[in-house]
Design a protein around this motif. Structure first.
Motif, PDB file in Angstrom:
ATOM      1  N   VAL A  32       0.840  -1.190   0.000  1.00  0.00           N
ATOM      2  CA  VAL A  32       0.000   0.000   0.000  1.00  0.00           C
ATOM      3  C   VAL A  32       0.882   1.249   0.000  1.00  0.00           C
ATOM      4  O   VAL A  32       1.942   1.274   0.635  1.00  0.00           O
ATOM      5  CB  VAL A  32      -0.929   0.014   1.237  1.00  0.00           C
ATOM      6  N   VAL A  33       0.439   2.266  -0.709  1.00  0.00           N
ATOM      7  CA  VAL A  33       1.058   3.589  -0.679  1.00  0.00           C
ATOM      8  C   VAL A  33       0.073   4.548  -0.033  1.00  0.00           C
ATOM      9  O   VAL A  33      -1.083   4.640  -0.457  1.00  0.00           O
ATOM     10  CB  VAL A  33       1.421   4.075  -2.091  1.00  0.00           C
ATOM     11  N   SER A  34       0.525   5.244   0.999  1.00  0.00           N
ATOM     12  CA  SER A  34      -0.299   6.249   1.664  1.00  0.00           C
ATOM     13  C   SER A  34       0.228   7.628   1.294  1.00  0.00           C
ATOM     14  O   SER A  34       1.397   7.930   1.515  1.00  0.00           O
ATOM     15  CB  SER A  34      -0.232   6.061   3.193  1.00  0.00           C
ATOM     16  N   ALA A  35      -0.636   8.463   0.707  1.00  0.00           N
ATOM     17  CA  ALA A  35      -0.217   9.812   0.311  1.00  0.00           C
ATOM     18  C   ALA A  35      -1.376  10.772   0.508  1.00  0.00           C
ATOM     19  O   ALA A  35      -2.530  10.446   0.214  1.00  0.00           O
ATOM     20  CB  ALA A  35       0.250   9.830  -1.144  1.00  0.00           C
ATOM     21  N   ALA A  36      -1.063  11.950   1.018  1.00  0.00           N
ATOM     22  CA  ALA A  36      -2.074  12.946   1.344  1.00  0.00           C
ATOM     23  C   ALA A  36      -2.913  13.314   0.127  1.00  0.00           C
ATOM     24  O   ALA A  36      -2.418  13.351  -1.007  1.00  0.00           O
ATOM     25  CB  ALA A  36      -1.405  14.198   1.901  1.00  0.00           C
ATOM     26  N   VAL A 132      -7.797   2.292  -1.577  1.00  0.00           N
ATOM     27  CA  VAL A 132      -7.685   0.875  -1.225  1.00  0.00           C
ATOM     28  C   VAL A 132      -8.418   0.514   0.066  1.00  0.00           C
ATOM     29  O   VAL A 132      -8.772  -0.650   0.275  1.00  0.00           O
ATOM     30  CB  VAL A 132      -6.193   0.468  -1.141  1.00  0.00           C
ATOM     31  N   HIS A 133      -8.709   1.502   0.921  1.00  0.00           N
ATOM     32  CA  HIS A 133      -9.456   1.187   2.144  1.00  0.00           C
ATOM     33  C   HIS A 133     -10.851   0.661   1.823  1.00  0.00           C
ATOM     34  O   HIS A 133     -11.509   0.084   2.684  1.00  0.00           O
ATOM     35  CB  HIS A 133      -9.552   2.425   3.049  1.00  0.00           C
ATOM     36  N   VAL A 153      -1.011  -3.529  -5.703  1.00  0.00           N
ATOM     37  CA  VAL A 153      -0.639  -2.344  -4.931  1.00  0.00           C
ATOM     38  C   VAL A 153      -1.877  -1.484  -4.755  1.00  0.00           C
ATOM     39  O   VAL A 153      -2.704  -1.370  -5.663  1.00  0.00           O
ATOM     40  CB  VAL A 153       0.506  -1.550  -5.615  1.00  0.00           C
ATOM     41  N   GLY A 154      -2.019  -0.890  -3.572  1.00  0.00           N
ATOM     42  CA  GLY A 154      -3.154  -0.030  -3.300  1.00  0.00           C
ATOM     43  C   GLY A 154      -2.701   1.383  -2.955  1.00  0.00           C
ATOM     44  O   GLY A 154      -1.588   1.583  -2.449  1.00  0.00           O
TER      45      GLY A 154
END
Length: 234
Positions: A32-36, A132-133, A153-154
């Motif tokens: 997973v990639v978390s980005a604002a 992805v959530h 990938v999410g």
């Protein structure tokens, strides 16, 4: 080389994130990639799809799934700007193009896309889950294991959720995180100001917000609405 020939200049964080994603995927992780919000997830997502689609055999494809039809159209346009419109198909409602190298689907249509790909004997080389959530919904939670993508990938701004129905049980690692403080530091996002209502005047929410914007608004801003109809009306 990554980003070569792209119609945009990548931001520093996107350049840093790309090899981290590649490393996780090479290790076989569903990552997973978390980005604002507003930092450019779609551009990074597009580059990942582009790299995986290069030299891909005809019996494989890249599938991108996203919550709504509007986001399908938006993502398909972004990806097409990188790889060419002929290489990107959409799959929702009556718009069905499952034969393209890259297919962008809305979440509710992913199960039907899986059937269409299986009938054509096509395998999913890479599954990309936007927002992805949302993959804890019954449809995606059931169909993603059936699709059995070689890599997955999410992307999301909010990977850590208090609601159980929005957890990340299908995903194994966090490849990269770029939060609001990072985006503010890099001037990717602008600082914001909070203007509180003092409780006086017309209590109609829209009128209060319009008045606050007129008195305090300077430059870009965000209005959060309860629906598309509400946003249009506002």
């Amino acid at each position: 080389a990554p980003w070569a020939g792209a119609p945009w200049t990548p931001r520093r964080w996107q350049v840093e994130a790309l090899p981290k994603i590649g490393e996780a995927l090479r290790c076989g992780e569903r990552t997973v990639v978390s980005a604002a919000t507003g930092s450019g997830k779609a551009i990074l997502l597009t580059e990942v799809a582009h790299l995986f689609a290069r030299g891909m055999p005809d019996d494989e494809c890249v599938v991108i799934t996203t919550p709504t039809q509007a986001l399908v159209r938006q993502l398909a346009e972004t990806v097409a700007a990188r790889v060419g419109a002929a290489s990107v198909g959409v799959y929702y409602g009556r718009a069905k193009q499952p034969d393209r190298p890259i297919v962008v689907s809305c979440n509710p249509s992913l199960a039907n896309l899986h059937v269409a790909l299986a009938m054509a004997a096509r395998k999913v080389r890479l599954l990309i889950a936007d927002e992805v959530h949302g993959t804890e919904g019954r449809i995606l939670r059931d169909v993603i294991p059936q699709i059995a993508p070689k890599h997955a990938v999410g992307f999301t701004a909010t990977p850590f959720r208090s609601a159980k129905e929005e957890s990340l049980s299908l995903w194994q690692s966090l490849a990269f995180r770029y939060d609001f403080s990072d985006a503010l530091r890099d001037r990717v996002l602008v600082p914001w100001r909070v203007a509180n209502w003092d409780g006086t005047g017309d209590a109609d929410t829209d009128l209060v917000c319009a008045d606050l914007i007129e008195r305090h608004g300077r430059g870009p801003g965000i209005v959060s609405a309860t629906s598309i109809e509400d946003a249009d009306a506002y």
